[in-house]
Design an enzyme around this catalytic site. Structure first.
Site, short mmCIF file in Angstrom:
data_model
loop_
_atom_site.label_atom_id
_atom_site.label_comp_id
_atom_site.label_asym_id
_atom_site.label_seq_id
_atom_site.Cartn_x
_atom_site.Cartn_y
_atom_site.Cartn_z
N CYS A 115 58.31 46.32 25.70
CA CYS A 115 59.57 45.66 25.34
C CYS A 115 60.53 46.56 24.58
O CYS A 115 61.70 46.21 24.40
CB CYS A 115 59.29 44.40 24.53
SG CYS A 115 58.29 43.18 25.43
N HIS A 161 65.70 42.62 21.34
CA HIS A 161 64.84 42.27 22.46
C HIS A 161 64.61 40.76 22.43
O HIS A 161 64.33 40.18 21.38
CB HIS A 161 63.50 43.01 22.34
CG HIS A 161 62.41 42.39 23.15
ND1 HIS A 161 62.54 42.16 24.50
CD2 HIS A 161 61.18 41.94 22.78
CE1 HIS A 161 61.42 41.59 24.93
NE2 HIS A 161 60.60 41.45 23.92
N ASN A 170 61.66 36.19 28.49
CA ASN A 170 61.37 37.53 27.99
C ASN A 170 61.23 38.46 29.19
O ASN A 170 60.30 38.33 29.98
CB ASN A 170 60.08 37.50 27.17
CG ASN A 170 59.71 38.84 26.57
OD1 ASN A 170 60.09 39.89 27.06
ND2 ASN A 170 58.92 38.81 25.51
#
EC number: 2.3.1.180
Length: 323
Positions: free
Chosen positions: A112, A240, A270
């Site tokens: 990520c 993020h 996500n």
């Protein structure tokens, strides 16, 4: 003369298939209320019909090049955790499909944190004189590695790709990367990983959640200090898109205004490495960040890895397509 990496173009590509929480309710022990309350996610995109991570990456890259008004780059960096093959790297094939044969091209994997590590790679190539312009593409197809019956991950992750063109420029320009902070802690590697037996992605959600806000805040403070900004100087905070509760907790802990936070997790989930570039594209279309906004980026991902960056947002049009 000192040169900086300057953000010059931004593009995205999203799969057309939308998976809502209602659809997940029908096959998992979960509910829309449970998912929204714990993550902020209402829907996510899934690649279907043979669409690969390379397809998403290619179209996002084309959009970024068009956004920048440039077709000539000297390097292609692909950040992904979900390549469809471990070897060779996919970036050379991506470069060839974009009509860029002969350029430097390689993959990176920071989960990520991929966008921040990718920006740092691009800035390094520019500073070293290897490239005047770099295409950074962050693309993921988490649907290919998730256990569809695992409520802990199946409700969270989605597919998508974002891309950016960074060019050599002056540090005083809007869009110049002003400061970067990167870090890792391999002692925590097992918290976010693929199961060696099943190949499925797994995550210790509770442990990750407990440390996430602390890590986001620490890297954000580091990069703000390097930049010479206070929290009050920040107009836009683009993290993020891990979990809306984490974003809210970081905003509160840092003392940012709630209006500063940019979030699109409700629509895309996500998307790991692609997350920050997708949020930047969606946010810029809505005016946050807008040209002249002092912008803070931050991420934490598997490895564990983390990173942050600062820039003053430039005038550009983010372009997007669906596959």
């Amino acid at each position: 003369m000192n040169h900086s990496a300057v953000l010059a173009g931004l593009g995205t590509c999203m799969p057309g298939a939308v998976i809502t929480n209602a659809e997940l309710e029908r096959r998992l022990d979960t509910s829309d209320d449970w998912i929204v309350a714990r993550t902020g996610i209402r829907e996510r995109r899934i690649a279907r019909g043979g669409t690969t991570v390379l397809d998403l990456a290619r179209e996002a890259g084309r959009c970024a090049l068009a956004s920048a008004g440039e077709e000539d780059v000297q390097a292609v960096v692909l950040a992904t955790t979900t390549p469809y093959r471990p070897c060779p790297a996919m970036a050379p094939e991506l470069a060839a499909q974009l009509g860029l044969p002969g350029v430097a091209a390689y993959d990176i994997s920071a989960v990520c944190s991929g966008a921040l590590y990718g920006i740092a790679n691009a800035a390094g190539l520019i500073a070293a004189g290897v490239a005047e312009r770099v295409l950074l593409v962050c693309a993921e197809t988490y649907s290919t590695i998730l256990d569809p019956d695992d409520r802990a991950t199946a409700v969270i992750f989605g597919d998508g790709a974002g891309a950016a063109v960074l060019r050599r420029g002056d540090p005083s320009e809007k869009g110049a990367i002003l400061a970067l902070d990167l870090g890792s802690d391999g002692r925590q590697a097992e918290l976010i990983a693929r199961d060696p037996d099943t190949g499925h992605f797994r995550m210790d959600g509770s442990a990750v959640y407990r440390m996430a806000a602390r890590t986001f805040c620490a890297t954000a403070r580091q990069v703000l200090a390097k930049t010479g900004w206070s929290v009050d100087d920040v107009h836009a905070y683009v993290p993020h898109q891990a979990n809306q509760r984490i974003t809210d907790a970081v905003v509160k802990e840092l003392g940012l205004t709630p209006q500063a936070a940019v979030s699109n997790i409700d629509k895309v989930g996500n998307t790991s490495a692609a997350s920050i570039l997708l949020a930047l594209a969606d946010g810029s279309r809505a005016g946050r960040p807008a040209a002249g906004h002092r912008t803070l980026l931050a991420a934490m991902g598997g490895g564990l890895t983390w990173g942050s960056a600062t820039l003053v947002w430039p005038q550009l049009d983010a372009l997007s397509v669906e596959l």
